[in-house]
Write a protein that holds these residues in place. Structure first.
Motif, mmCIF file in Angstrom:
data_model
loop_
_atom_site.group_PDB
_atom_site.id
_atom_site.type_symbol
_atom_site.label_atom_id
_atom_site.label_comp_id
_atom_site.label_asym_id
_atom_site.label_seq_id
_atom_site.Cartn_x
_atom_site.Cartn_y
_atom_site.Cartn_z
ATOM 1 N N GLN A 22 18.386 -11.900 89.804
ATOM 2 C CA GLN A 22 18.623 -10.770 90.688
ATOM 3 C C GLN A 22 17.581 -10.708 91.800
ATOM 4 O OE1 GLN A 22 18.804 -7.909 87.234
ATOM 5 N NE2 GLN A 22 20.359 -6.981 88.519
ATOM 6 N N THR A 23 18.002 -10.149 92.927
ATOM 7 C CA THR A 23 17.093 -9.893 94.041
ATOM 8 C C THR A 23 17.339 -8.481 94.551
ATOM 9 O OG1 THR A 23 18.675 -10.807 95.639
ATOM 10 C CG2 THR A 23 17.004 -12.314 94.757
ATOM 11 N N VAL A 24 16.288 -7.901 95.131
ATOM 12 C CA VAL A 24 16.381 -6.559 95.712
ATOM 13 C C VAL A 24 16.132 -6.691 97.207
ATOM 14 C CG1 VAL A 24 15.532 -4.188 95.630
ATOM 15 C CG2 VAL A 24 15.474 -5.613 93.553
ATOM 16 N N THR A 25 17.107 -6.274 98.018
ATOM 17 C CA THR A 25 17.017 -6.412 99.472
ATOM 18 C C THR A 25 17.094 -5.039 100.136
ATOM 19 O OG1 THR A 25 18.141 -8.548 99.345
ATOM 20 C CG2 THR A 25 18.004 -7.505 101.519
ATOM 21 N N GLU A 26 16.076 -4.693 100.911
ATOM 22 C CA GLU A 26 16.088 -3.419 101.619
ATOM 23 C C GLU A 26 17.123 -3.456 102.733
ATOM 24 O OE1 GLU A 26 13.086 -0.767 104.384
ATOM 25 O OE2 GLU A 26 12.237 -1.853 102.672
ATOM 26 N N ILE A 27 17.987 -2.428 102.796
ATOM 27 C CA ILE A 27 19.022 -2.375 103.826
ATOM 28 C C ILE A 27 18.798 -1.257 104.837
ATOM 29 C CG2 ILE A 27 20.778 -3.538 102.454
ATOM 30 C CD1 ILE A 27 21.894 -0.880 101.615
ATOM 31 N N SER A 28 17.983 -0.262 104.492
ATOM 32 C CA SER A 28 17.624 0.773 105.456
ATOM 33 C C SER A 28 16.426 1.559 104.941
ATOM 34 C CB SER A 28 18.787 1.731 105.730
ATOM 35 O OG SER A 28 19.193 2.385 104.547
ATOM 36 N N ARG A 207 3.226 0.094 91.538
ATOM 37 C CA ARG A 207 3.583 -1.286 91.859
ATOM 38 C C ARG A 207 4.945 -1.389 92.555
ATOM 39 N NH1 ARG A 207 0.675 -5.323 89.087
ATOM 40 N NH2 ARG A 207 -0.883 -4.478 87.653
ATOM 41 N N PRO A 208 5.082 -2.306 93.530
ATOM 42 C CA PRO A 208 6.357 -2.510 94.235
ATOM 43 C C PRO A 208 7.307 -3.377 93.407
ATOM 44 C CG PRO A 208 4.708 -3.992 95.132
ATOM 45 C CD PRO A 208 4.002 -3.147 94.105
ATOM 46 N N LEU A 228 11.521 -7.392 89.121
ATOM 47 C CA LEU A 228 12.048 -7.657 90.458
ATOM 48 C C LEU A 228 11.143 -7.053 91.520
ATOM 49 C CD1 LEU A 228 15.808 -6.715 89.860
ATOM 50 C CD2 LEU A 228 14.704 -8.933 89.516
ATOM 51 N N PRO A 229 10.618 -7.854 92.453
ATOM 52 C CA PRO A 229 9.925 -7.271 93.604
ATOM 53 C C PRO A 229 10.886 -6.342 94.342
ATOM 54 C CG PRO A 229 9.571 -9.637 93.495
ATOM 55 C CD PRO A 229 10.649 -9.325 92.494
ATOM 56 N N ALA A 230 10.392 -5.168 94.751
ATOM 57 C CA ALA A 230 11.277 -4.177 95.362
ATOM 58 C C ALA A 230 10.517 -3.352 96.407
ATOM 59 C CB ALA A 230 11.855 -3.254 94.291
ATOM 60 N N PRO A 231 11.215 -2.847 97.425
ATOM 61 C CA PRO A 231 10.580 -2.038 98.470
ATOM 62 C C PRO A 231 10.368 -0.599 98.027
ATOM 63 C CG PRO A 231 12.898 -2.277 98.974
ATOM 64 C CD PRO A 231 12.640 -3.103 97.732
ATOM 65 N N VAL A 232 9.628 -0.430 96.958
ATOM 66 C CA VAL A 232 9.260 0.886 96.440
ATOM 67 C C VAL A 232 7.783 0.829 96.075
ATOM 68 C CG1 VAL A 232 11.571 1.323 95.531
ATOM 69 C CG2 VAL A 232 9.844 0.312 94.041
ATOM 70 N N GLU A 233 7.208 1.981 95.822
ATOM 71 C CA GLU A 233 5.832 2.043 95.320
ATOM 72 C C GLU A 233 5.840 2.848 94.025
ATOM 73 O OE1 GLU A 233 3.596 3.626 98.578
ATOM 74 O OE2 GLU A 233 3.603 1.736 99.683
ATOM 75 N N GLY A 234 6.543 2.277 93.026
ATOM 76 C CA GLY A 234 6.687 2.992 91.772
ATOM 77 C C GLY A 234 7.433 4.291 91.982
ATOM 78 N N GLN A 235 7.141 5.277 91.133
ATOM 79 C CA GLN A 235 7.671 6.633 91.242
ATOM 80 C C GLN A 235 9.170 6.713 90.929
ATOM 81 O OE1 GLN A 235 5.417 9.391 91.735
ATOM 82 N NE2 GLN A 235 4.152 7.650 91.226
#
Length: 265
Positions: A22-28, A207-208, A228-235
């Motif tokens: 799986q991959t996580v891709t930021e779309i907006s 962690r992202p 999965l690396p993701a455009p988040v900072e936990g939470q």
């Protein structure tokens, strides 16, 4: 011949693993000042959750619709939220106070009025960080912390996922794998929810990353499938259940005051 067959089998299995990775891709992404604790989402709006406020925004243009402020009502630490059938359910705690106490605060998403509450009081499992509903059950993440925030000698290892029936009667519970406990420490599991792919996704505090988990066939420890690396900072995170094809994730980046929207493939 046997060696060749074994080698080909390994290649096949490895290739299948690559195909299913799986991959996580930021779309907006939206600039939202209140994006500090979590975000919830429904078909037309997202809800930025701060310690004592919830701000409703249009998904189309990030226009602020309305803000609910619970400070006068004694709300100090909302952790996350999930929208189910027109109601927003928020995990609320007295963090960092000890003993830990938790409740679920319920809102009508149309009016943004507070309409209900379920109190756990001093919950035996710790501090409620997230809730979700799946297969006719409630699922809840309860956190424990390290250091001065530890409760009664308990540390992050006591963090748990708990399953309830629809009347909040406890049915089962699981602990997190040791490798994730190490990543959570000194904080804990801060967010979680079920994607419409049937997988459980959880976050730590900073962690992202997303941690993909499933209920084990035996034992008491959640099975860790992937990080999965993701455009988040936990939470706190949320899944857009109005999207029927694919998995769409809403999360936050506190350092950038941003709500992020991503697709998990």
């Amino acid at each position: 011949m046997k060696l060749l067959h074994g080698f080909l089998l390994l290649i096949t299995l490895f290739g299948a693993h690559l195909l299913t990775a799986q991959t996580v891709t930021e779309i907006s992404s939206f600039q939202v000042a209140e994006a500090k604790q979590a975000v919830a989402v429904d078909a037309d709006f997202f809800y930025a959750i701060n310690n004592s406020t919830i701000s409703k925004y249009s998904k189309k243009d990030a226009k602020l619709i309305k803000t609910w402020d619970g400070e006068k009502e004694g709300i100090k630490h909302l952790n996350s939220g999930v929208v189910i059938k027109g109601k927003l359910y928020c995990a609320n705690t007295n963090y960092p106070e000890i003993p830990m106490a938790s409740s679920i605060e319920i809102f009508d998403v149309k009016t943004m009025q507070h309409i209900g509450n379920h109190s756990f009081g001093i919950a035996p499992h710790g501090s409620l960080t997230w809730i979700d509903q799946k297969d006719g059950f409630w699922w809840a993440g309860f956190a424990h912390y390290a250091g001065k925030e530890a409760s009664e000698g308990r540390d992050v290892r006591w963090t748990a996922l708990v399953k309830y029936d629809m009347e909040w009667r406890e049915l089962e519970s699981w602990v997190f794998p040791k490798n994730l406990i190490a990543l959570f420490t000194p904080k804990s599991n801060s967010g979680g929810g079920w994607g419409n792919d049937g997988k459980l996704y959880c976050t730590g505090h900073d962690r992202p990353e997303l941690y993909v988990l499933k209920i084990p066939k035996s034992g008491y420890t959640l099975e860790h499938l992937a990080t999965l690396p993701a455009p988040v900072e936990g939470q706190g995170i949320a899944f857009d259940q109005s999207v029927k094809s694919g998995v769409v994730l809403y999360g936050i980046k506190r350092s950038a005051n941003a709500v992020t929207v991503s697709k998990i493939d």
